[in-house]
Design a protein around this motif. Structure first.
Motif: not given
Length: 361
Positions: A187-208
């Motif tokens: 499901d493409r809608e359940a994938l992500y749109d991360f970009s750049g060198r900011n690691r906050k989205p990955q850290m938040a996803l890891a927490k989830r």
């Protein structure tokens, strides 16, 4: 629903480096019911626990293989494939050039994905319907200046041969839909749109996902991205007058002080007990120098002495790093690989006599 009409269990192979991004990419796929197996390619340049295992001062640091640990946490099978010999051409002749140092990041990613593509094709030959359907990676647009840019993503897909069977779950919504998305395998809608060198989205996803422990967030354990290591490799090629290396070269460049007093020889001098023990394993391949009259390091001689004066110069440098550095004289043993040895007594080199230009790296 009969067995004949049950949906096909789709399978993916993931490039698992041992870092957070590849870990998250696998978790995203597992959430969508995709069966995932991992692959980790051994090049010789990416051995996280190697120097930690050697050096006494690093004995408290983690020595695990992060890729194996990640696979265990995710509950997936991991294939570890030694590509160190085939990888040489990537390092020596990168089509797309190097990054800041001797890191051929774009060519490396193309090569890794190509190897995974070959695994897909081989698995289909061997397993029929149990083969892999697509490849996943933890790449994020804009995270790496050389290989993870929006314009390089299609290059990796095309030149690796993976084409649109290469899915990047963490940034897929920033890219054209791939075969797994178009076919409804994911499901493409359940994938992500991360970009750049900011690691906050990955850290938040890891927490989830409940991931509380993982390797260095920025990933990447390749020694070729390190300036000092790259300088040592470039020096090795210059001294040999040819661009080649063996696995032992890769390992030795990670250890000790590298000092080149003359173009035709270099000293690799241990800095502590752990490195001493490691270099011991190479005494039958290299001439070695050890102190006799006082405690001191073990040094390997990469190259040949052209005179007794050069031998004495090397011995004085090794004595400089021994417990006898303040003594008037130190006795050392020079042992050839065949076991033939001689002793010399020299005055330890003064600090200013070991020129900064001689330090490699």
């Amino acid at each position: 629903m009969t067995e004949a009409t049950q949906p096909i269990q789709r399978r993916a192979i993931a490039l698992v480096s041992g870092g957070l991004d590849s870990m998250l990419a696998v978790k995203v796929m597992q959430e969508q019911g995709i069966e995932v197996e991992g692959v980790n390619f051994f090049t010789g340049f990416c051995v996280e626990g190697h120097t930690h295992a050697i050096r006494k001062k690093d004995q408290e640091k983690q020595k695990r293989n992060n890729a194996l640990w990640v696979a265990e946490q995710l509950g997936i099978k991991l294939h570890i494939v030694d590509i160190s010999e085939e990888y040489k051409d990537v390092v020596l002749n990168p089509k797309h050039g190097y990054g800041a140092h001797l890191n051929p990041c774009l060519d490396c990613k193309i090569f890794m994905v190509n190897q995974a593509t070959l695994m897909i094709n081989k698995a289909r030959e061997l397993a029929g319907d149990r083969g892999f359907d697509f490849i996943i990676t933890g790449e994020v647009i804009g995270q790496r200046p050389k290989s993870q840019r929006k314009e390089t993503m299609p290059i990796i897909s095309q030149e690796s041969g993976a084409d649109d069977r290469l899915l990047r779950p963490l940034c897929a919504r920033n890219l054209p839909a791939t075969l797994p998305e178009r076919e409804g395998w994911v499901d493409r809608e359940a994938l992500y749109d991360f970009s750049g060198r900011n690691r906050k989205p990955q850290m938040a996803l890891a927490k989830r996902f409940g991931l509380e422990e993982f390797a260095q967030p920025a990933g990447g354990c390749c020694f070729l991205t390190d300036e000092s290591y790259s300088n040592k490799l470039a020096d090795l090629w210059k001294a040999r007058n040819e661009r080649r290396y063996e696995l032992d070269d890769i390992m030795l460049l990670k250890v000790g002080r590298h000092i080149r007093p003359q173009p035709h020889y270099k000293l690799i001098i241990s800095r502590e007990e752990g490195e001493n023990r490691f270099l011991e394993g190479y005494r039958y391949q290299f001439t070695s120098i050890t102190t006799v009259s006082c405690p001191g390091p073990l040094a390997l001689v990469d190259g040949q002495f052209h005179s007794d004066e050069e031998l004495a110069q090397a011995a004085a440098i090794v004595a400089r790093y021994s417990k006898g550095r303040v003594m008037d004289e130190v006795t050392l043993e020079i042992r050839q690989p065949d076991g033939v040895a001689r002793q010399v007594t020299v005055a330890p080199a003064h600090p200013e006599a070991v020129l900064p230009a001689w330090n490699v790296g």
